[in-house]
Scaffold this active site. Structure first.
Site, PDB file in Angstrom:
ATOM      1  N   ASP A  50       0.821  -1.208   0.000  1.00 14.62           N
ATOM      2  CA  ASP A  50       0.000   0.000   0.000  1.00 14.62           C
ATOM      3  C   ASP A  50       0.853   1.255   0.000  1.00 14.62           C
ATOM      4  O   ASP A  50       0.482   2.266  -0.595  1.00 14.62           O
ATOM      5  CB  ASP A  50      -0.925   0.011   1.221  1.00 14.62           C
ATOM      6  CG  ASP A  50      -2.147   0.871   0.987  1.00 14.62           C
ATOM      7  OD1 ASP A  50      -2.457   1.718   1.832  1.00 14.62           O
ATOM      8  OD2 ASP A  50      -2.759   0.723  -0.086  1.00 14.62           O
ATOM      9  N   CYS A  90     -11.203   4.771  -4.538  1.00 16.15           N
ATOM     10  CA  CYS A  90     -10.150   4.480  -3.558  1.00 16.15           C
ATOM     11  C   CYS A  90     -10.436   5.218  -2.260  1.00 16.15           C
ATOM     12  O   CYS A  90     -10.543   4.647  -1.184  1.00 16.15           O
ATOM     13  CB  CYS A  90      -8.830   4.923  -4.182  1.00 16.15           C
ATOM     14  SG  CYS A  90      -7.509   5.195  -3.035  1.00 16.15           S
ATOM     15  N   GLU A 147     -10.093  -2.447  -5.865  1.00 13.34           N
ATOM     16  CA  GLU A 147     -10.001  -2.345  -4.400  1.00 13.34           C
ATOM     17  C   GLU A 147     -10.212  -3.721  -3.770  1.00 13.34           C
ATOM     18  O   GLU A 147      -9.459  -4.154  -2.888  1.00 13.34           O
ATOM     19  CB  GLU A 147     -11.045  -1.359  -3.862  1.00 13.34           C
ATOM     20  CG  GLU A 147     -10.727   0.090  -4.098  1.00 13.34           C
ATOM     21  CD  GLU A 147      -9.519   0.559  -3.304  1.00 13.34           C
ATOM     22  OE1 GLU A 147      -9.242   0.026  -2.209  1.00 13.34           O
ATOM     23  OE2 GLU A 147      -8.809   1.462  -3.802  1.00 13.34           O
TER      24      GLU A 147
END
Ligand SMILES: Cc1ncc(CN)c(N)n1
Length: 219
Positions: free
Chosen positions: A44, A135, A207
């Site tokens: 991430d 997001c 996602e």
């Protein structure tokens, strides 16, 4: 319905799967093995650099100084705001930034960020906004839902992640993206809306892929 309400409804089936994903549920009930979170944190952190680049495309594509300032502020919000959550966990886990940059983006991570960059390079401000909105908004929703679980925000390890994404700072930043999306797309043709919805739902699917990738520790 507003544009953002239509987008939200279109993505709900996928966002529901994200909320029910074992990785997300593991953060919420504290059962997620730390090595899975460590993998996610590294991926991430790399993801957010490209996410900031998508916002930077918003600066490049804007002709309105106020819009340029908006996107510039969001680039800063990511690099010097949201990523503070990651840096705090990196410190707790003994991960240096040098180590992070030796990690290669996983296939699904690269696919996601390259999709956002591709649609944003090819399109205009609206494409930039809807590609980042899934997001930003899905995490705001996940943060809010997990924070309502008794004890989740107080968890000694995962509490910081939950409070970060449930914070008023993160949510007001997300709301500013929702508001701007509605403003820019107000009165757009149905053809334009459908193109935006396709991008928004595709990013929502990416996602879900990111949670699955992190759950399976995929290369
Ligand atoms: C993959 C992903 N999606 C969304 C977020 C929230 N900006 C994030 N940190 N990482």
């Amino acid at each position: 319905m507003t544009i953002s309400e239509r987008l939200y409804q279109a993505a709900q089936p996928v966002w529901k799967e994200c909320l029910e994903h074992p990785f997300v549920k593991g953060i919420g009930d504290g059962s997620l093995p730390v090595e899975h979170f460590r993998y996610y944190l590294l991926q991430d952190y790399l993801y957010l650099f490209d996410y900031a680049r998508v916002f930077a495309l918003g600066i490049v594509k804007s002709h309105d100084p106020k819009l340029m300032q908006f996107f510039s502020k969001n680039v800063d919000n990511i690099l010097n705001g949201e990523m503070k959550i990651h840096r705090s966990y990196m410190e707790r886990l003994g991960i240096t930034e040098d180590h992070v940059f030796q990690v290669k983006p996983a296939l699904k991570n690269a696919a996601y960020t390259n999709y956002m960059l591709s649609v944003s390079h090819a399109g205009g401000i609206a494409e930039v906004l809807v590609s980042i909105l899934a997001c930003s908004w899905s995490y705001a929703e996940i943060g809010q839902v997990l924070a309502q679980k008794p004890g989740a925000a107080e968890h000694p390890f995962y509490g910081e992640w939950i409070t970060g994404y449930a914070s008023s700072e993160y949510n007001s930043s997300n709301q500013s993206l929702v508001t701007l999306t509605d403003k820019l797309l107000e009165g757009c043709s149905e053809e334009t809306y459908q193109r935006m919805e396709d991008i928004f739902v595709m990013c929502s699917r990416f996602e879900l892929d990111f949670w699955e990738m992190s759950w399976r520790l995929e290369p």
